[in-house]
Design a protein around this motif. Structure first.
Motif, PDB file in Angstrom:
ATOM      1  N   ALA A 126     -16.744  17.207 -16.938  1.00 33.34           N
ATOM      2  CA  ALA A 126     -16.616  18.623 -16.022  1.00 33.34           C
ATOM      3  C   ALA A 126     -18.136  19.007 -15.733  1.00 33.34           C
ATOM      4  O   ALA A 126     -19.028  18.988 -16.587  1.00 33.34           O
ATOM      5  CB  ALA A 126     -16.160  19.680 -17.063  1.00 33.34           C
ATOM      6  N   VAL A 127     -18.312  19.302 -14.367  1.00 36.14           N
ATOM      7  CA  VAL A 127     -19.575  19.564 -14.004  1.00 36.14           C
ATOM      8  C   VAL A 127     -19.871  21.143 -14.234  1.00 36.14           C
ATOM      9  O   VAL A 127     -18.819  21.660 -13.755  1.00 36.14           O
ATOM     10  CB  VAL A 127     -19.916  19.209 -12.506  1.00 36.14           C
ATOM     11  N   ASP A 128     -20.862  21.469 -14.618  1.00 35.08           N
ATOM     12  CA  ASP A 128     -21.164  23.115 -14.807  1.00 35.08           C
ATOM     13  C   ASP A 128     -21.009  23.792 -13.649  1.00 35.08           C
ATOM     14  O   ASP A 128     -21.406  23.172 -12.318  1.00 35.08           O
ATOM     15  CB  ASP A 128     -22.246  23.345 -15.657  1.00 35.08           C
ATOM     16  N   SER A 129     -20.440  25.053 -13.689  1.00 32.77           N
ATOM     17  CA  SER A 129     -20.554  25.854 -12.257  1.00 32.77           C
ATOM     18  C   SER A 129     -21.831  25.989 -11.715  1.00 32.77           C
ATOM     19  O   SER A 129     -21.598  26.010 -10.442  1.00 32.77           O
ATOM     20  CB  SER A 129     -19.748  27.094 -12.878  1.00 32.77           C
ATOM     21  N   ASN A 130     -22.783  26.033 -12.399  1.00 36.54           N
ATOM     22  CA  ASN A 130     -24.030  26.463 -11.800  1.00 36.54           C
ATOM     23  C   ASN A 130     -24.513  25.149 -10.661  1.00 36.54           C
ATOM     24  O   ASN A 130     -24.811  25.242  -9.534  1.00 36.54           O
ATOM     25  CB  ASN A 130     -25.425  26.540 -12.767  1.00 36.54           C
ATOM     26  N   THR A 131     -24.237  23.785 -11.512  1.00 37.46           N
ATOM     27  CA  THR A 131     -24.552  22.830 -10.465  1.00 37.46           C
ATOM     28  C   THR A 131     -23.711  22.707  -9.214  1.00 37.46           C
ATOM     29  O   THR A 131     -23.960  22.531  -8.147  1.00 37.46           O
ATOM     30  CB  THR A 131     -24.148  21.534 -11.107  1.00 37.46           C
ATOM     31  N   MET A 132     -22.198  23.344  -9.420  1.00 42.02           N
ATOM     32  CA  MET A 132     -21.361  22.878  -8.200  1.00 42.02           C
ATOM     33  C   MET A 132     -21.552  24.130  -7.177  1.00 42.02           C
ATOM     34  O   MET A 132     -21.479  23.949  -6.003  1.00 42.02           O
ATOM     35  CB  MET A 132     -19.939  23.258  -8.812  1.00 42.02           C
ATOM     36  N   ASN A 133     -22.166  25.327  -7.751  1.00 43.39           N
ATOM     37  CA  ASN A 133     -22.627  26.346  -6.825  1.00 43.39           C
ATOM     38  C   ASN A 133     -23.713  26.082  -5.836  1.00 43.39           C
ATOM     39  O   ASN A 133     -23.615  26.479  -4.593  1.00 43.39           O
ATOM     40  CB  ASN A 133     -22.885  27.674  -7.511  1.00 43.39           C
ATOM     41  N   ILE A 134     -24.538  25.165  -6.452  1.00 41.71           N
ATOM     42  CA  ILE A 134     -25.622  24.822  -5.221  1.00 41.71           C
ATOM     43  C   ILE A 134     -25.282  23.703  -4.284  1.00 41.71           C
ATOM     44  O   ILE A 134     -26.034  23.420  -3.410  1.00 41.71           O
ATOM     45  CB  ILE A 134     -26.848  24.239  -6.079  1.00 41.71           C
ATOM     46  N   LEU A 135     -24.048  22.983  -4.554  1.00 42.09           N
ATOM     47  CA  LEU A 135     -23.738  21.836  -3.640  1.00 42.09           C
ATOM     48  C   LEU A 135     -22.751  22.357  -2.683  1.00 42.09           C
ATOM     49  O   LEU A 135     -21.966  21.517  -2.206  1.00 42.09           O
ATOM     50  CB  LEU A 135     -23.156  20.680  -4.645  1.00 42.09           C
ATOM     51  N   GLN A 136     -22.120  23.434  -2.759  1.00 38.81           N
ATOM     52  CA  GLN A 136     -21.106  23.982  -2.120  1.00 38.81           C
ATOM     53  C   GLN A 136     -21.455  23.648  -0.238  1.00 38.81           C
ATOM     54  O   GLN A 136     -22.350  23.955   0.202  1.00 38.81           O
ATOM     55  CB  GLN A 136     -20.919  25.425  -2.008  1.00 38.81           C
ATOM     56  N   GLY A 137     -20.278  23.017   0.403  1.00 34.93           N
ATOM     57  CA  GLY A 137     -20.617  22.837   1.680  1.00 34.93           C
ATOM     58  C   GLY A 137     -21.262  21.278   2.060  1.00 34.93           C
ATOM     59  O   GLY A 137     -21.138  21.127   3.046  1.00 34.93           O
ATOM     60  N   VAL A 138     -21.599  20.645   0.768  1.00 27.26           N
ATOM     61  CA  VAL A 138     -22.323  19.259   1.117  1.00 27.26           C
ATOM     62  C   VAL A 138     -21.420  18.222   1.555  1.00 27.26           C
ATOM     63  O   VAL A 138     -20.064  18.281   0.907  1.00 27.26           O
ATOM     64  CB  VAL A 138     -23.103  19.195  -0.075  1.00 27.26           C
ATOM     65  N   ILE A 139     -21.816  17.245   2.210  1.00 29.07           N
ATOM     66  CA  ILE A 139     -20.879  16.124   2.447  1.00 29.07           C
ATOM     67  C   ILE A 139     -21.439  14.971   1.994  1.00 29.07           C
ATOM     68  O   ILE A 139     -22.820  14.807   1.731  1.00 29.07           O
ATOM     69  CB  ILE A 139     -20.879  15.891   4.148  1.00 29.07           C
ATOM     70  N   ALA A 140     -20.664  14.260   1.285  1.00 23.81           N
ATOM     71  CA  ALA A 140     -21.127  13.101   0.837  1.00 23.81           C
ATOM     72  C   ALA A 140     -20.386  11.679   0.911  1.00 23.81           C
ATOM     73  O   ALA A 140     -19.262  11.695   1.304  1.00 23.81           O
ATOM     74  CB  ALA A 140     -21.164  13.308  -0.855  1.00 23.81           C
ATOM     75  N   LEU A 141     -20.965  10.595   0.635  1.00 21.37           N
ATOM     76  CA  LEU A 141     -20.293   9.474   0.714  1.00 21.37           C
ATOM     77  C   LEU A 141     -20.069   8.854  -0.796  1.00 21.37           C
ATOM     78  O   LEU A 141     -21.006   8.820  -1.547  1.00 21.37           O
ATOM     79  CB  LEU A 141     -20.868   8.316   1.624  1.00 21.37           C
ATOM     80  N   ARG A 142     -18.911   8.128  -0.916  1.00 22.03           N
ATOM     81  CA  ARG A 142     -18.592   7.696  -2.036  1.00 22.03           C
ATOM     82  C   ARG A 142     -17.926   6.060  -1.793  1.00 22.03           C
ATOM     83  O   ARG A 142     -17.283   6.192  -0.883  1.00 22.03           O
ATOM     84  CB  ARG A 142     -17.637   8.202  -2.971  1.00 22.03           C
ATOM     85  N   HIS A 143     -18.391   5.048  -2.545  1.00 21.50           N
ATOM     86  CA  HIS A 143     -17.602   3.839  -2.403  1.00 21.50           C
ATOM     87  C   HIS A 143     -16.140   3.928  -2.456  1.00 21.50           C
ATOM     88  O   HIS A 143     -15.737   4.493  -3.239  1.00 21.50           O
ATOM     89  CB  HIS A 143     -18.274   2.898  -3.397  1.00 21.50           C
ATOM     90  N   TYR A 144     -15.518   3.250  -1.425  1.00 20.48           N
ATOM     91  CA  TYR A 144     -14.194   3.355  -1.408  1.00 20.48           C
ATOM     92  C   TYR A 144     -13.467   2.319  -1.716  1.00 20.48           C
ATOM     93  O   TYR A 144     -13.898   1.077  -1.815  1.00 20.48           O
ATOM     94  CB  TYR A 144     -13.434   3.488   0.031  1.00 20.48           C
ATOM     95  N   THR A 145     -12.566   2.352  -3.075  1.00 21.66           N
ATOM     96  CA  THR A 145     -11.886   1.302  -3.787  1.00 21.66           C
ATOM     97  C   THR A 145     -10.514   1.411  -3.959  1.00 21.66           C
ATOM     98  O   THR A 145      -9.843   2.863  -4.151  1.00 21.66           O
ATOM     99  CB  THR A 145     -12.416   1.404  -5.108  1.00 21.66           C
ATOM    100  N   PRO A 146      -9.422   0.722  -3.055  1.00 25.53           N
ATOM    101  CA  PRO A 146      -8.298   0.752  -3.020  1.00 25.53           C
ATOM    102  C   PRO A 146      -7.502   0.982  -4.594  1.00 25.53           C
ATOM    103  O   PRO A 146      -8.027   0.682  -5.513  1.00 25.53           O
ATOM    104  CB  PRO A 146      -7.814  -0.344  -2.586  1.00 25.53           C
ATOM    105  N   ASP A 147      -6.546   2.006  -4.426  1.00 25.59           N
ATOM    106  CA  ASP A 147      -5.966   2.335  -5.619  1.00 25.59           C
ATOM    107  C   ASP A 147      -4.891   1.146  -6.026  1.00 25.59           C
ATOM    108  O   ASP A 147      -3.537   1.376  -5.789  1.00 25.59           O
ATOM    109  CB  ASP A 147      -5.010   3.610  -5.427  1.00 25.59           C
ATOM    110  N   THR A 148      -5.348  -0.095  -6.530  1.00 22.46           N
ATOM    111  CA  THR A 148      -4.349  -1.120  -6.646  1.00 22.46           C
ATOM    112  C   THR A 148      -3.919  -1.113  -8.306  1.00 22.46           C
ATOM    113  O   THR A 148      -4.277  -0.147  -8.977  1.00 22.46           O
ATOM    114  CB  THR A 148      -5.301  -2.434  -6.536  1.00 22.46           C
ATOM    115  N   ASP A 149      -2.915  -1.792  -8.528  1.00 22.77           N
ATOM    116  CA  ASP A 149      -2.611  -1.908  -9.955  1.00 22.77           C
ATOM    117  C   ASP A 149      -3.777  -2.152 -11.045  1.00 22.77           C
ATOM    118  O   ASP A 149      -3.731  -1.753 -12.043  1.00 22.77           O
ATOM    119  CB  ASP A 149      -1.340  -2.721 -10.120  1.00 22.77           C
ATOM    120  N   LEU A 150      -4.413  -3.061 -10.489  1.00 25.26           N
ATOM    121  CA  LEU A 150      -5.721  -3.529 -11.220  1.00 25.26           C
ATOM    122  C   LEU A 150      -6.466  -2.403 -11.778  1.00 25.26           C
ATOM    123  O   LEU A 150      -6.802  -2.209 -12.775  1.00 25.26           O
ATOM    124  CB  LEU A 150      -5.950  -4.600 -10.719  1.00 25.26           C
TER     125      LEU A 150
END
Length: 813
Positions: free
Chosen positions: A285-309
């Motif tokens: 759980a990220v603390d609320s202060n950290t999330m407050n300073i990140l509002q509206g940011v666009i970010a990229l995350r590696h996409y991994t398919p939702d497989t059974d493995l």
């Protein structure tokens, strides 16, 4: 850390034992490290194979990778279908985020005769270690070193098991292009990872006709004070689109300082690379202060398919015995790639052994200890099967927890893809995906791989974004810099047609229709636009507009406002807005009033038209007679009477006064059609005759541009107009025929004199000027022929600023 200390003690003792062995036995006789010895030529499989792991344990990526790697080794050793009972032995070394320590740890790890190494996570350390593994022929499987330059031929034994930042930067370029921005500011850590990634971003943006306007680099150990100074500097610049490519342990400081500087509000755009989602995902759980300073940011995350493995691995993650704490903490996408790296090594080793590969090592004669050296370089040995194992790794194709593990010819994982995230509220919201196959989309990438790739502009889609400042309106992406000078706006200092733009004694210094339009548009902008007008021209003759445009391209002026025509050669060096006034070249010539004529009633039709009409009257009368005379007594009688009947019947239909009745069906059909034609002829004749008798008729010897081209008479143009180049270069009119005229008074004199008395036969000019000129000539002159060019005047609109901005400036892109 205890395990690391035990491994270090084990290595030290092994080195001591090796030194004693070298005193008693010649080199190459004893090489018992758990793997097959150098002196043995046996192809029997060993019981234990050493693999190494190099990364920073106490880091966001390391805390995810360590339990994943250890779990993968356990899973491989417990799987009877792979390696046929051969056990993997994992040797972990902590690089401690240091290139020097990483190199030392790598050398110590290589002394243990590892056949493959997992890691490192740091691109800088990977650059150094890659030289070591190249020399010793040990494949290096990195789950976290994303520097694009590591994929070069310089590092043949480096194999990346995670997508390269090359693709991530192209994803960011597609996002920038999708929202229509043309400049970004790159904020990055000044090391191999940061510099190489931003270099690729610059190349990717250039392909989208965008660019990095400023590169804001900082050292990994910089204090918040230095970061504050850096952000204050970039905040004074024009672009409001920031790309943040840093490490997880320093990245949050950027946003914290930006928040304090009010740079996380409306109008700003922040795009973070995958470091930010990796940090957020690794926290329960990220603390609320950290999330407050990140509002509206666009970010990229590696996409991994939702497989059974993947789902099975995620369910086991919370209870892994190697984790320091229970629950989801520590997990991010790099854990999946680290886990798959071990399985990649296991599958490759299984294939290597099944193909008869021999796990043997030999000494490198280039590595020897100098007098007094404590490095023990002579104890480093070359893996003889390294090349064969590397080729086996490159041929692997299996499905892991992160998706399909397969390499393309450039040693990249196939199908690189990213989640596009928007940080809103207390978490992240996925607004779409990016893949190297079809770029931006709102459907999972794997569903597109079965369809033809489509990267056209119309196929790119993302869901709506909540931007900084809690707004859904896409930011403009730029503002006028706070530290900038007022816009230098050039205004033509005209001699004629001053109604459009001219010098004035007011504080503004200029006046005219064009200036009024510009000021009206400026007043609608939501912020102030400081600008100053600068007259261009000496006031004695109209300035050259081509030269004015050239001055803007050379940055002598920031913009140009006035009656500037948009023509092709000008658009090659500057950008123009949409036309605010239509314009085009027309011909103006003297006209004379046509004298009245008693035969004016014949003028509505030409002689040919009269002849054709008369012939049709007779033809229709003959056709009706042929159809009627056998059954209709009114069309019978002596030949003379029948001829008179035909003529009378035909011409009486013009006034619908024919008395003869038609009996046959075909005759009636012909008559109906003919009467309709007669109605049209009568209406056209009446309208034309009315116009001739009631409207003043003006005639001219010049019928249009074609008659001017075919003649040899002089042609007048406005001084400074682009019409000169058009007539000479495009229409091949001799330049000796062109007469330059300064103002409307000069137009009037030249036309009155005519070509025989030193004047001109006609004037070629743009439509707005001509209409203003004709408004004061009492119908002595008029436009003859059609408008033969189509263009317009352009300098501003509500969304753009002014014409004549240098190419690439965001405000006119």
């Amino acid at each position: 850390m205890e395990e690391v200390l035990l491994i270090s003690r084990f290595i030290t003792r092994s080195l001591i034992l090796l030194s004693l062995c070298f005193l008693c036995f010649p080199p190459g006789v004893v090489c018992d490290t758990g793997n097959v010895s150098t002196s043995s030529n046996s192809s029997s499989k060993p019981k234990v194979i050493n693999i190494g792991a190099l990364f920073t344990l106490n880091s966001v990526l390391g805390e995810a990778a360590k339990p994943a790697i250890q779990a993968a080794v356990d899973d491989v050793n417990s799987d009877p279908t792979i390696l046929n009972g051969v056990q993997l032995k994992l040797l972990i070394s902590d690089t401690n985020c240091s290139g020097f320590i990483g190199t030392m740890e790598a050398l110590q790890l290589m002394e243990s005769d590892v056949v493959a190494a997992i890691g490192p996570q740091s691109s800088g350390i990977a650059h150094v270690i890659s030289h070591v593994v190249n020399e010793l022929h040990v494949p290096l499987l990195s789950f976290g070193a994303t520097d694009p330059t590591l994929s070069s031929m310089q590092y043949p034994y480096f194999l990346r098991t995670t997508p390269s930042d090359h693709f991530q930067m192209y994803a960011i370029a597609d996002i920038v292009d999708y929202y229509g921005w043309r400049e970004v500011i790159a904020i990055f850590v000044d090391d191999d990872y940061g510099r190489s990634g931003i270099s690729v971003l610059g190349d990717a943006l250039a392909k989208k006709r965008a660019k990095i306007s400023y590169k804001a680099a900082f050292s990994p150990g910089d204090t918040e004070s230095k970061i504050n100074d850096l952000l204050v500097e970039v905040n004074l610049m024009e672009s409001r689109v920031y790309v943040v490519h840093v490490n997880p342990h320093t990245g949050l400081n950027i946003f914290s300082v930006a928040k304090a500087l009010n740079m996380m509000g409306s109008g700003y755009v922040w795009i973070a690379t995958d470091w930010l989602p990796s940090y957020l995902d690794s926290k329960d759980a990220v603390d609320s202060n950290t999330m407050n300073i990140l509002q509206g940011v666009i970010a990229l995350r590696h996409y991994t398919p939702d497989t059974d493995l993947k789902k099975s691995f995620m369910s086991k993650w919370n209870t892994l015995k190697y984790k320091g704490s229970a629950g989801h903490a520590g997990f991010n996408s790099y854990a999946l790639y680290a886990y798959d790296s071990v399985w990649l090594a296991a599958h490759a080793l299984d294939g290597f052994l099944n193909e008869g590969g021999n796990l043997s090592f030999s000494y490198d004669p280039k590595l020897h200890d100098t007098n007094g050296s404590m490095l023990h370089l002579a104890s480093l040995r070359v893996f003889n099967g390294g090349e064969q194992l590397l080729q086996t790794l490159l041929r692997m194709n299996f499905t892991g927890v992160s998706g399909q593990i397969q390499f393309d010819p450039d040693k990249h994982l196939i199908h690189p893809a990213y989640d596009v995230l928007n940080i809103v509220g207390t978490g992240t919201h996925r607004i779409g995906y990016w893949s190297n196959y079809s770029h931006l989309s709102v459907v999972p990438p794997e569903s597109l791989y079965t369809k033809p790739p489509n990267i056209s502009t119309g196929s790119q889609h993302l869901y709506s974004v909540i931007w900084p400042g809690d707004t859904t309106s896409t930011p403009r992406g730029w503002v006028f810099p706070n530290n900038g000078q007022p816009l230098r706006i050039a205004v033509p200092n005209r001699v004629g047609y001053k109604e459009f733009a001219s010098k004035d004694k007011s504080p503004q210094g200029v006046r005219g229709y064009c200036i009024d339009v510009f000021e009206a548009a400026i007043s609608l902008l939501p912020y102030a636009v400081p600008h100053t007008y600068m007259l261009y021209g000496d006031g004695k003759r109209n300035p050259s507009y081509n030269e004015l445009v050239r001055r803007v391209a050379q940055n002598v002026y920031d913009a140009a406002v006035g009656d500037i025509t948009i023509v092709t050669n000008r658009t090659k060096i500057v950008d123009f807005t949409q036309p605010y006034m239509e314009s085009g070249l027309v011909v103006v010539a003297p006209v004379k009033e046509a004298k009245s004529n008693p035969w004016a009633f014949l003028k509505p039709f030409t002689a040919e038209m009269w002849l054709v009409t008369a012939m049709f009257f007779l033809f229709v009368g003959a056709v009706v007679w042929i159809l009627e005379h056998r059954i209709n007594s009114e069309f019978r009688g002596p030949p003379r009477r029948q001829l008179i009947t035909i003529c009378w019947f035909s011409f009486s239909t013009m006034f619908f006064s024919h008395r003869e009745n038609t009996v046959s069906t075909l005759g009636r059909m012909v008559l109906i059609i003919w009467l309709f034609v007669v109605l049209i002829i009568n209406s056209s004749y009446t309208a034309s005759l009315t116009s001739i008798l009631t409207v003043q008729q003006l005639t001219s010897g010049i019928q249009g541009i074609d008659s001017l081209i075919s003649s040899t008479e002089p042609i007048g143009i406005q001084d400074g107009s682009f019409a000169l180049n058009y007539l000479v270069d495009e229409l091949n009119i001799a330049q000796s025929r062109i007469v330059k005229l300064k103002n409307p008074e000069a137009y009037l004199r030249a036309l009155k004199l005519g070509p025989k008395k030193g004047g001109v036969a006609a004037i070629v000019d743009e439509l707005p000027y001509v209409e203003l000129f004709l408004s004061n000539t009492n119908c002595l002159y008029r436009i003859v022929g059609p408008e033969f060019t189509k263009s317009g005047w352009g300098f501003l609109s509500l969304s753009f600023m002014v014409s004549g901005f240098p190419k690439g400036l965001p405000s006119c892109s």
